[in-house]
Write an enzyme that holds these catalytic residues in place. Structure first.
Site, PDB file in Angstrom:
ATOM      1  CB  CYS A 153     -32.605 -18.412  20.437  1.00 51.37           C
ATOM      2  SG  CYS A 153     -33.013 -17.342  19.045  1.00 51.37           S
ATOM      3  CG  HIS A 202     -25.526  -8.918  20.583  1.00 53.12           C
ATOM      4  ND1 HIS A 202     -26.057  -9.029  19.309  1.00 53.12           N
ATOM      5  CD2 HIS A 202     -24.225  -8.596  20.395  1.00 53.12           C
ATOM      6  CE1 HIS A 202     -25.129  -8.806  18.412  1.00 53.12           C
ATOM      7  NE2 HIS A 202     -23.994  -8.530  19.037  1.00 53.12           N
ATOM      8  CB  CYS A 234     -19.381  20.410  33.104  1.00 51.29           C
ATOM      9  SG  CYS A 234     -19.898  19.048  32.056  1.00 51.29           S
ATOM     10  CD  GLU A 286     -26.699 -24.059  20.190  1.00 52.77           C
ATOM     11  OE1 GLU A 286     -26.500 -23.127  19.393  1.00 52.77           O
ATOM     12  OE2 GLU A 286     -27.708 -24.788  20.139  1.00 52.77           O
ATOM     13  NE  ARG A 338     -35.296  17.264  -1.105  1.00 52.67           N
ATOM     14  CZ  ARG A 338     -36.518  17.137  -0.594  1.00 52.67           C
ATOM     15  NH1 ARG A 338     -37.057  18.109   0.110  1.00 52.67           N
ATOM     16  NH2 ARG A 338     -37.218  16.042  -0.769  1.00 52.67           N
ATOM     17  CG  HIS A 360     -21.580  17.453  36.292  1.00 50.08           C
ATOM     18  ND1 HIS A 360     -20.929  17.657  35.092  1.00 50.08           N
ATOM     19  CD2 HIS A 360     -20.687  16.846  37.105  1.00 50.08           C
ATOM     20  CE1 HIS A 360     -19.697  17.210  35.187  1.00 50.08           C
ATOM     21  NE2 HIS A 360     -19.511  16.709  36.402  1.00 50.08           N
ATOM     22  CG  ASN A 367     -17.234 -12.301  22.769  1.00 49.30           C
ATOM     23  OD1 ASN A 367     -16.988 -13.257  22.025  1.00 49.30           O
ATOM     24  ND2 ASN A 367     -17.654 -11.143  22.324  1.00 49.30           N
ATOM     25  CG  HIS A 377     -21.982  15.673  31.624  1.00 49.17           C
ATOM     26  ND1 HIS A 377     -22.561  16.834  32.112  1.00 49.17           N
ATOM     27  CD2 HIS A 377     -23.009  14.864  31.298  1.00 49.17           C
ATOM     28  CE1 HIS A 377     -23.879  16.720  32.077  1.00 49.17           C
ATOM     29  NE2 HIS A 377     -24.179  15.525  31.584  1.00 49.17           N
ATOM     30  CB  ALA A 415     -24.020  -6.823  14.118  1.00 52.67           C
TER      31      ALA A 415
HETATM   32  P1  AMP Z   1     -21.302  -8.820  17.024  1.00 51.71           P
HETATM   33  O1  AMP Z   1     -20.248  -9.519  16.190  1.00 51.71           O
HETATM   34  O2  AMP Z   1     -21.065  -7.372  17.213  1.00 51.71           O
HETATM   35  O3  AMP Z   1     -22.675  -9.148  16.527  1.00 51.71           O
HETATM   36  O4  AMP Z   1     -21.206  -9.417  18.486  1.00 51.71           O
HETATM   37  C1  AMP Z   1     -21.497 -10.748  18.763  1.00 51.71           C
HETATM   38  C2  AMP Z   1     -20.442 -11.251  19.668  1.00 51.71           C
HETATM   39  O5  AMP Z   1     -20.892 -12.504  20.180  1.00 51.71           O
HETATM   40  C3  AMP Z   1     -19.115 -11.521  18.972  1.00 51.71           C
HETATM   41  O6  AMP Z   1     -18.118 -10.750  19.625  1.00 51.71           O
HETATM   42  C4  AMP Z   1     -18.883 -13.017  19.137  1.00 51.71           C
HETATM   43  O7  AMP Z   1     -17.549 -13.301  19.467  1.00 51.71           O
HETATM   44  C5  AMP Z   1     -19.801 -13.373  20.285  1.00 51.71           C
HETATM   45  N1  AMP Z   1     -20.321 -14.739  20.221  1.00 51.71           N
HETATM   46  C6  AMP Z   1     -20.672 -15.437  19.104  1.00 51.71           C
HETATM   47  N2  AMP Z   1     -21.156 -16.657  19.448  1.00 51.71           N
HETATM   48  C7  AMP Z   1     -21.120 -16.717  20.802  1.00 51.71           C
HETATM   49  C8  AMP Z   1     -21.485 -17.714  21.760  1.00 51.71           C
HETATM   50  N3  AMP Z   1     -21.990 -18.884  21.368  1.00 51.71           N
HETATM   51  N4  AMP Z   1     -21.319 -17.427  23.091  1.00 51.71           N
HETATM   52  C9  AMP Z   1     -20.814 -16.240  23.460  1.00 51.71           C
HETATM   53  N5  AMP Z   1     -20.446 -15.276  22.600  1.00 51.71           N
HETATM   54  C10 AMP Z   1     -20.591 -15.491  21.297  1.00 51.71           C
HETATM   55 ZN    ZN Z   2     -21.623  18.328  33.279  1.00 51.45          ZN
HETATM   56 ZN    ZN Z   3     -31.553 -15.694  18.505  1.00 43.57          ZN
END
Ligand code: AMP
Ligand code: ZN
Ligand code: ZN
Length: 343
Positions: free
Chosen positions: A53, A175, A205, A59, A32, A244, A82, A299, A169
């Protein structure tokens, strides 16, 4: 075709008039709609090795901006480059295309690929933030889009979130990402053309015209959340501006808080009903430098897709999707699911 969830409903093929594609609704005999639950583990990486973090900024790839802007204070949101970008921001964009004899075309891989870190704390996700704090994340997207659209070679910015390993991810720290492209992607052109066609036929629209009735989940002052009439995926949700609006980047502070509240509410409902599933959200806005004749029919909206089933050969072969949950049933369940009081 409205009504309560019915396991005996016959299949129906609906056309998604916004994206101009067909979806097959074929109710799963064995389950269901209210039995759909996620089984996957949503947490790809752990805190001890997390560069997103607080305290691990060194880093990360270079910062673009932070909120608040004062570099000496504690940050709440950071927009960074990135580290492994899909496109290269330092390439010179060649405007001409190289064509092969087969009609294949290539342009240089110029573009921007940024990451938006939504909280300094590893365990805090969007659903843990207040509507105003989610609104600040949305305003960070807007601020970065405002920078990117100043570049004449950038035609489109895709904002997206991957949450959970099977939603793509690699990082569990909250993020989102933004990719700024020197081309207009095919799904965006198809959507624009489909919306323009509707506008030329009706003078309206198509998203302003959306009949919601039994597809509505919730409404806020400026937005409505619905399950779309021809939802591609089970329990897919669209959040649509009620008035819109062509561009996401026209969002102001008041609307950002309102949208932040509704987005949080939808994520809470989805998480509660579907057992904290991996999910993606995408902001579908309009290309920059678009011909003004498109403005009355474009839109923007935000699409949330819980990842409950994979994509198979039929979908890859045809571009048509099979959705086992009728949108009216998904909307009713999401409307009725109770979530803890919002902050
Ligand atoms: P996701 O893979 O969708 O979780 O997105 C995380 C993104 O963070 C990926 O595209 C990685 O290339 C990027 N990433 C991983 N480590 C770092 C870092 N130290 N600084 C910047 N970007 C990072
Ligand atoms: Zn619209
Ligand atoms: Zn973290």
């Amino acid at each position: 075709m409205a009504g309560a969830e019915s396991p005996n409903r016959s299949p129906e093929i609906r056309k998604d008039g916004i994206n101009n594609r067909w979806v097959i609704f074929s109710p799963a005999r064995s389950r269901r709609p209210s039995d759909f639950k996620s089984k996957s583990n949503p947490n790809p990486n752990n805190q001890s090795e997390c560069p997103f973090c607080k305290g691990h900024e060194h880093e990360c790839a270079p910062e673009i901006f932070r909120i608040p802007a004062d570099s000496t204070s504690d940050w709440r949101i950071r927009v960074i480059q990135n580290l492994y970008p899909a496109l290269n921001r330092d390439l010179h964009f060649r405007n001409h295309e190289d064509s092969s004899s087969h009609g294949d075309v290539s342009v240089s891989g110029f573009g921007f690929h940024d990451v938006v870190i939504e909280s300094p704390v590893h365990s805090v996700h969007l659903i843990d933030l207040s509507p105003a704090e989610v609104g600040d994340v949305l305003l960070a997207f807007k601020a970065r889009i405002d920078q990117l659209r100043m570049n004449d070679s950038i035609k489109y910015v895709q904002v997206f979130k991957n949450h959970g390993a099977s939603a793509g991810a690699s990082m569990s720290h909250s993020h989102s990402q933004m990719i700024a492209l020197p081309i207009v992607p095919p799904t965006v052109s198809a959507r624009l053309n489909s919306m323009k066609e509707y506008y030329e036929q009706t003078g309206n629209c198509s998203l302003c015209d959306t009949r919601v009735d039994d597809l509505i989940i919730n409404e806020s002052t400026h937005f409505k959340s619905v399950v779309p009439f021809a939802a591609t995926f089970p329990f897919e949700i669209w959040i649509i501006p009620r008035d819109h609006s062509t561009y996401f980047h026209d969002l102001d502070s008041e609307k950002a808080v309102d949208l932040g509240g509704l987005l949080k509410f939808m994520l809470l409902k989805m998480s509660s009903q579907l057992n904290n599933p991996p999910f993606n959200f995408m902001i579908h806005t309009s290309p920059f430098q678009v011909d003004p004749s498109y403005l009355p029919c474009c839109h923007w909206f935000l699409q949330i897709v819980p990842q409950l089933s994979g994509v198979g050969g039929f979908e890859l072969g045809t571009g048509c999707y099979i959705n086992p949950v009728f949108p009216e049933d998904a909307a009713k369940i999401l409307r009725e699911v109770k979530v803890p009081d919002q902050k």
